[in-house]
Design an enzyme around this catalytic site. Structure first.
Site, PDB file in Angstrom:
ATOM      1  N   ASP A  52       0.821  -1.210   0.000  1.00 59.33           N
ATOM      2  CA  ASP A  52       0.000   0.000   0.000  1.00 59.33           C
ATOM      3  C   ASP A  52       0.854   1.259   0.000  1.00 59.33           C
ATOM      4  O   ASP A  52       2.077   1.207   0.170  1.00 59.33           O
ATOM      5  CB  ASP A  52      -0.909   0.013   1.232  1.00 59.33           C
ATOM      6  CG  ASP A  52      -2.017  -1.020   1.159  1.00 59.33           C
ATOM      7  OD1 ASP A  52      -2.407  -1.403   0.036  1.00 59.33           O
ATOM      8  OD2 ASP A  52      -2.503  -1.449   2.228  1.00 59.33           O
ATOM      9  N   TYR A 111       7.002 -10.145   6.437  1.00 58.74           N
ATOM     10  CA  TYR A 111       6.825  -8.708   6.661  1.00 58.74           C
ATOM     11  C   TYR A 111       7.412  -8.332   8.013  1.00 58.74           C
ATOM     12  O   TYR A 111       7.314  -9.094   8.978  1.00 58.74           O
ATOM     13  CB  TYR A 111       5.347  -8.318   6.642  1.00 58.74           C
ATOM     14  CG  TYR A 111       4.760  -8.168   5.262  1.00 58.74           C
ATOM     15  CD1 TYR A 111       4.766  -6.938   4.617  1.00 58.74           C
ATOM     16  CD2 TYR A 111       4.196  -9.255   4.601  1.00 58.74           C
ATOM     17  CE1 TYR A 111       4.219  -6.791   3.345  1.00 58.74           C
ATOM     18  CE2 TYR A 111       3.649  -9.121   3.332  1.00 58.74           C
ATOM     19  CZ  TYR A 111       3.660  -7.881   2.720  1.00 58.74           C
ATOM     20  OH  TYR A 111       3.122  -7.741   1.464  1.00 58.74           O
TER      21      TYR A 111
END
Length: 246
Positions: A52, A111
């Site tokens: 994002d 992540y």
């Protein structure tokens, strides 16, 4: 057509995200413009993860098909030169079989989320981490995170805009570690739902500052209700760390 796997690093701060969009510059757009500058052709690049706006990467992976062979080091260096001054870099390029797909061949994604836990404002890490003033208990956060490991319906921890067909995912590992003033949260799974990691982090931050208990995290997961989630952590501290392939 020879196919190339690219390992990519970028600062997500100035971008609308990975994927090309009409409302601003994306990482994908910068890469495709760099490739066109190198070879004069408009080639499509496919990424392993659609990060994002504001989310960074140390190990994003993408693939691209060229019409003629090119030395991987030449590809890397030339495209990097054409992408300047944008904060995007191809760290490694390698030729791969046609069957390789950056997104669908991936077996695990890693992540990392960075929290800087101190009173002083950020300077060098501005836009690169989440600054939290209140002292956080990283051990309590790690313990609560284990309630989120495994195969679950993660409706509570996904964006209402998430387009995944199913909210069920298997999270392989979540670790929370403190290094002086920095807390690192690492999540590993084959794939994640939209905003899943940032939803985890925002919820675990509530545990760290004493607002939530592990039991409340367990209840939130069981609720299968987005309204039961804690606040979503900002994008600044999130990094796509690594993508694994067989």
């Amino acid at each position: 057509m020879p196919r190339y796997k690219l390992t990519i690093e970028y600062d997500g701060s100035p971008f609308v995200g990975w994927q090309a969009q009409t409302n601003g510059r994306s990482v994908q757009q910068v890469l495709e413009e760099g490739i066109k500058g190198f070879c004069g052709q408009e080639l499509k690049i496919f990424g392993a993860g659609r990060t994002d706006a504001g989310v960074h990467a140390l190990g994003q992976v993408a693939h691209v098909d060229f019409e003629t062979p090119v030395a991987p080091d030449t590809l890397r260096d030339a495209v990097n030169a054409h992408m300047r001054p944008h904060p995007v870099a191809i760290v490694e390029a390698e030729e791969v079989p046609d069957s390789f797909e950056a997104r669908f061949s991936a077996v695990k994604r890693h992540y990392m989320y960075r929290i800087v836990n101190r009173r002083a404002p950020l300077t060098l890490d501005r836009g690169q981490a989440w600054l939290v003033h209140k002292t956080l208990d990283a051990d309590a956060m790690h313990d609560a995170a284990q309630a989120l490991v495994g195969n679950h319906d993660f409706t509570t921890f996904r964006s209402v805009q998430c387009q995944a067909k199913s909210p069920v995912k298997t999270v392989d590992e979540i670790s929370v570690s403190r290094y002086a003033d920095e807390i690192e949260i690492v999540c590993r799974a084959r794939s994640f739902l939209h905003n899943q990691v940032r939803s985890f982090v925002g919820t675990l931050k509530m545990v760290g500052d004493g607002s939530w208990t592990r039991r409340k995290v367990e209840k939130a997961l069981a609720a299968k209700d987005r309204a039961a989630c804690g606040p979503v952590a900002p994008p600044d501290g999130l990094y796509l760390l690594q993508v694994d392939y067989e």
